[in-house]
Design an enzyme around this catalytic site. Sequence first.
Site, PDB file in Angstrom:
ATOM      1  N   PRO A 320      -9.843   3.969   1.052  1.00 18.87           N
ATOM      2  CA  PRO A 320      -8.457   3.617   0.744  1.00 18.87           C
ATOM      3  C   PRO A 320      -8.221   2.105   0.848  1.00 18.87           C
ATOM      4  O   PRO A 320      -8.707   1.461   1.774  1.00 18.87           O
ATOM      5  CB  PRO A 320      -7.664   4.348   1.836  1.00 18.87           C
ATOM      6  CG  PRO A 320      -8.620   4.472   2.972  1.00 18.87           C
ATOM      7  CD  PRO A 320     -10.003   4.535   2.405  1.00 18.87           C
ATOM      8  N   ARG A 322      -4.945   0.501  -1.061  1.00 22.45           N
ATOM      9  CA  ARG A 322      -3.490   0.407  -1.187  1.00 22.45           C
ATOM     10  C   ARG A 322      -2.747   1.084  -0.034  1.00 22.45           C
ATOM     11  O   ARG A 322      -1.774   0.534   0.487  1.00 22.45           O
ATOM     12  CB  ARG A 322      -3.086   1.083  -2.503  1.00 22.45           C
ATOM     13  CG  ARG A 322      -1.622   1.010  -2.840  1.00 22.45           C
ATOM     14  CD  ARG A 322      -1.325   1.942  -4.030  1.00 22.45           C
ATOM     15  NE  ARG A 322      -2.309   1.832  -5.071  1.00 22.45           N
ATOM     16  CZ  ARG A 322      -2.223   1.000  -6.114  1.00 22.45           C
ATOM     17  NH1 ARG A 322      -1.167   0.247  -6.247  1.00 22.45           N
ATOM     18  NH2 ARG A 322      -3.179   0.967  -7.028  1.00 22.45           N
ATOM     19  N   CYS A 394       6.288 -19.335 -17.680  1.00 23.22           N
ATOM     20  CA  CYS A 394       6.589 -19.472 -19.106  1.00 23.22           C
ATOM     21  C   CYS A 394       6.087 -18.256 -19.863  1.00 23.22           C
ATOM     22  O   CYS A 394       5.097 -18.335 -20.604  1.00 23.22           O
ATOM     23  CB  CYS A 394       5.930 -20.730 -19.645  1.00 23.22           C
ATOM     24  SG  CYS A 394       6.896 -22.156 -19.269  1.00 23.22           S
TER      25      CYS A 394
END
Length: 465
Positions: A320, A322, A394
């Site tokens: 694992p 996340r 941008c």
Amino acid sequence: MTAETETGVPGVQGTPGTPGEPAADQFNELPAHVWPRNAVRQEDGVVTVAGVPLPDLAEEYGTPLFVVDEDDFRARCRDMASAFGGPDRVHYASKAFLSKTVARWVDEEGLSLDIASGNELGVALAAGFPGGRITAHGNNKDADFLRACVRNNLGHVVLDSAQELELLDYIAAGEGRVQPVLIRVKPGIEAHTHEFIATSHEDQKFGFSLASGAAFDAARAAVNAENLELVGLHCHVGSQVFDAQGFSLAAERVLELYSRIHDELGVTLAELDLGGGYGIAYTAEEKPLNVAEVAHDLLTAVGKTAAELGIEAPTVLVEPGRAIAGPSAVTVYEVGTIKDVDVDDETTRRYISVDGGMSDNIRPALYGSEYDARVVSRFTEGATTNTRVVGSHCESGDILINEATYPSDIHTGDLLALAATGAYCYAMSSRYNAFARPAVVSVRAGAAKLMLRRETLDDILSLEV
Ligand SMILES: Cc1ncc(COP(=O)(O)O)c(C=O)c1O
């Protein structure tokens, strides 16, 4: 469609009310299952993490700023360890977020580590992480990376191609070591997640196909290779997965290959690495996967299938990333320009710009991911308005929160924080528009420690020759 909605979990942005309705209380309340465990809104409206006010951190370290709740991160390591039967069975996937500090926390909690590049290995080793508890991944490991794995006595190298198998055997021979290996298998399970992060269907770059027999051929080649020791198989069904059946189904399919390897090659494989992918809540409406329940079901399924196949049940390993790093951190931004834009004759949308964006969090642009954001410097009040939170790059796709109804009193200078940004944000950050990467601080028991300093223009110019 987003990674989260494709899992079948509601993916509505976790923001209160419809435009025009009073927002205050709902917006001021932090959803506990999304924010770090030690995040609290004080009586004066300021949010603290582990007792440290976020505005104080923003003042000292600047914004954008990643703030990691150390106790939360460590507690999630321990939760995983107890779910899967021991810390060494849990390999923290360092691709989610790695620094020397993180590697040390993972080591101190007794977990193992999964790395996916020579430099991730370098960071882990620089932190003193023991090579024997490191697993190396990658679909294109070059000779230098493989040699570093062998020289540092890595616990596992996960083989991803026939070419790599031969190269690693050759390198291990040169180094006079027998390298323990796993073979990455594509079990053909759909994880119901976003195409870019689903890694287990056939037409993708990782691993050997189970269905075509390529995985068995690789196992035979590894067993016959003099300088490799095949200790198990690996699969990873996807990331941000909520349908836990995918894990069990993959395990059952891969175990059939254990049985065939046992019967035809006379080898009993001791380990089964089932990768990562445990889904977390990014918004108030989502529910994180209950890892303790999933682990229980998975371990039961592995035991049962192994018994049916008449083989010894291998030790289950998981990776694992996340679910450990994600919820333990927030990103704090300062609100800049605010602009009301006419969407059509009846609707306007308020664009709130913050001082970071896709360079520190590419997930919304890459996967359409959603986040829970709150003002953390004070209470907000008043009616809500259609809002989009955008970065300063941008690029019109530089959006952090696509659609929300936020209190209309949010103004320039407020601090806005996104929760659950600990995984795949800093790790995927860029220097787009020559933005310098933010600082990362850890907080614990009322004190903050700088983990990674903010980059500067000098850092950017230092690459120029
Ligand atoms: C092989 C492997 N293991 C583990 C992980 C970690 O996944 P997660 O962070 O979703 O738990 C990944 C992520 O892509 C992966 O590819």
